[in-house]
Design a protein around this motif. Structure first.
Motif, PDB file in Angstrom:
ATOM      1  N   VAL A  29       0.688  -1.181   0.093  1.00  0.00           N
ATOM      2  CA  VAL A  29      -0.072  -0.148   0.296  1.00  0.00           C
ATOM      3  C   VAL A  29       0.645   1.597   0.060  1.00  0.00           C
ATOM      4  O   VAL A  29       1.490   1.171   0.731  1.00  0.00           O
ATOM      5  CB  VAL A  29      -0.857  -0.361   1.446  1.00  0.00           C
ATOM      6  N   ARG A  81      -0.999  -7.615  -4.423  1.00  0.00           N
ATOM      7  CA  ARG A  81      -1.745  -6.503  -4.716  1.00  0.00           C
ATOM      8  C   ARG A  81      -1.308  -5.198  -4.160  1.00  0.00           C
ATOM      9  O   ARG A  81      -0.428  -5.732  -3.306  1.00  0.00           O
ATOM     10  CB  ARG A  81      -2.696  -6.256  -2.979  1.00  0.00           C
ATOM     11  N   VAL A  83      -1.924  -0.632  -3.675  1.00  0.00           N
ATOM     12  CA  VAL A  83      -2.699  -0.516  -4.292  1.00  0.00           C
ATOM     13  C   VAL A  83      -2.520   1.184  -3.832  1.00  0.00           C
ATOM     14  O   VAL A  83      -0.893   1.419  -2.817  1.00  0.00           O
ATOM     15  CB  VAL A  83      -3.939  -0.018  -2.762  1.00  0.00           C
ATOM     16  N   SER A 109      -0.659   3.438 -12.213  1.00  0.00           N
ATOM     17  CA  SER A 109      -1.504   2.447 -11.837  1.00  0.00           C
ATOM     18  C   SER A 109      -2.294   1.020 -12.827  1.00  0.00           C
ATOM     19  O   SER A 109      -1.737   0.043 -12.217  1.00  0.00           O
ATOM     20  CB  SER A 109      -2.219   2.463 -10.740  1.00  0.00           C
ATOM     21  N   SER A 124      -4.267  -1.228  -8.294  1.00  0.00           N
ATOM     22  CA  SER A 124      -5.969   0.019  -7.983  1.00  0.00           C
ATOM     23  C   SER A 124      -5.473   1.131  -7.431  1.00  0.00           C
ATOM     24  O   SER A 124      -4.179   0.993  -6.877  1.00  0.00           O
ATOM     25  CB  SER A 124      -6.492  -0.807  -6.746  1.00  0.00           C
ATOM     26  N   VAL A 126      -6.673   4.379  -5.040  1.00  0.00           N
ATOM     27  CA  VAL A 126      -8.013   4.712  -3.945  1.00  0.00           C
ATOM     28  C   VAL A 126      -7.784   5.960  -4.098  1.00  0.00           C
ATOM     29  O   VAL A 126      -6.430   7.392  -3.795  1.00  0.00           O
ATOM     30  CB  VAL A 126      -7.839   4.193  -2.278  1.00  0.00           C
ATOM     31  N   ILE A 177      -9.446   0.092   0.656  1.00  0.00           N
ATOM     32  CA  ILE A 177      -7.852  -0.673   0.870  1.00  0.00           C
ATOM     33  C   ILE A 177      -7.724  -1.989   1.510  1.00  0.00           C
ATOM     34  O   ILE A 177      -7.266  -2.689   0.517  1.00  0.00           O
ATOM     35  CB  ILE A 177      -6.615   1.005   1.177  1.00  0.00           C
ATOM     36  N   LEU A 180      -9.516  -4.041  -1.330  1.00  0.00           N
ATOM     37  CA  LEU A 180      -8.029  -4.106  -2.369  1.00  0.00           C
ATOM     38  C   LEU A 180      -7.305  -5.413  -2.060  1.00  0.00           C
ATOM     39  O   LEU A 180      -6.374  -5.641  -3.405  1.00  0.00           O
ATOM     40  CB  LEU A 180      -8.306  -2.653  -2.922  1.00  0.00           C
ATOM     41  N   CYS A 181      -7.288  -5.448  -0.709  1.00  0.00           N
ATOM     42  CA  CYS A 181      -5.780  -5.988  -0.264  1.00  0.00           C
ATOM     43  C   CYS A 181      -6.465  -7.776  -0.469  1.00  0.00           C
ATOM     44  O   CYS A 181      -5.109  -8.463  -0.803  1.00  0.00           O
ATOM     45  CB  CYS A 181      -4.936  -5.769   0.766  1.00  0.00           C
ATOM     46  N   SER A 185     -10.920  -8.937  -4.377  1.00  0.00           N
ATOM     47  CA  SER A 185     -10.596  -7.503  -4.891  1.00  0.00           C
ATOM     48  C   SER A 185     -10.099  -7.978  -6.771  1.00  0.00           C
ATOM     49  O   SER A 185     -10.383  -7.439  -7.132  1.00  0.00           O
ATOM     50  CB  SER A 185      -9.790  -6.709  -4.265  1.00  0.00           C
TER      51      SER A 185
END
Length: 205
Positions: A29, A81, A83, A109, A124, A126, A177, A180-181, A185
């Motif tokens: 992240v 992942r 983010v 991204s 992804s 955010v 978040i 998404l992780c 997702s």
């Protein structure tokens, strides 16, 4: 890792240490940027190259360095992942540095998602809006002073700009978040998810 203040070699070294200690990395992240309130608000005649360069160095390149350093571990494991926390200023012409840095993160991204998605790594973005954090009251106070209004009026304006009628909290943005992780997702890749309580105005599709 604080990739916003580290060069590429330093980030790679830190990433190597993390991967060695943990045996791999599943989730990255990226969240590093100066608060929007600290970005110089200058007109074109006063805007400097450094005003923009600092924001791109911190946010865009900081995120890119971390992704470049840690994505190989995710690809090797066949799952991961990434983010990238950007911001709703990507959808507003608030300032050149503030808008450009967020748009650049979204574009990067999407490009990373194109490359890494088939290898099991979803990327992804955010876009939080104004969020309730430890610095929110200070931000409201500074904006109120700049506009010559009281803080209660400034707060009410900020809250009325959302469809939920209040500002989202940091924990509520974190919930987005976390999803998404997660493995659930998988259908979201390269897309930008707004997490600002439903910003009023233009409909984005």
């Amino acid at each position: 890792m604080q990739a916003d203040t580290a060069d590429d070699d330093s980030v790679r070294a830190m990433a190597s240490t993390v991967v060695a200690e943990l045996g791999g990395v599943d989730v990255l992240v990226n969240s590093a940027a100066r608060p929007a309130s600290l970005i110089p608000q200058r007109g074109l005649d006063e805007l400097t190259d450094d005003d923009v360069r600092i924001e791109l160095e911190t946010k865009l390149l900081g995120y890119l360095r971390c992704a470049r350093a840690l994505a190989p571990s995710m690809v090797a494991n066949g799952w991961g992942r990434i983010v990238n926390v950007s911001g709703l200023n990507a959808r507003q012409s608030v300032s050149i540095p503030g808008s450009v840095r967020n748009i650049a993160v979204a574009a990067m991204s999407a490009a990373l998602a194109d490359e890494l998605g088939p290898k099991g790594v979803n990327v992804s973005v955010v876009h939080p809006g104004m969020t309730v954090t430890r610095g929110t009251e200070e931000l409201i106070a500074s904006r109120a002073e700049a506009q010559g209004i009281d803080e209660a009026t400034m707060r009410a304006r900020a809250e009325s700009g959302t469809r939920i009628g209040r500002l989202a909290t940091a924990a509520e943005v974190a919930d987005v978040i976390v999803f998404l992780c997660s493995p659930r997702s998988v259908a979201i890749a390269g897309d930008a998810i707004a997490a600002g309580g439903g910003a009023r105005g233009v409909t984005h599709y």
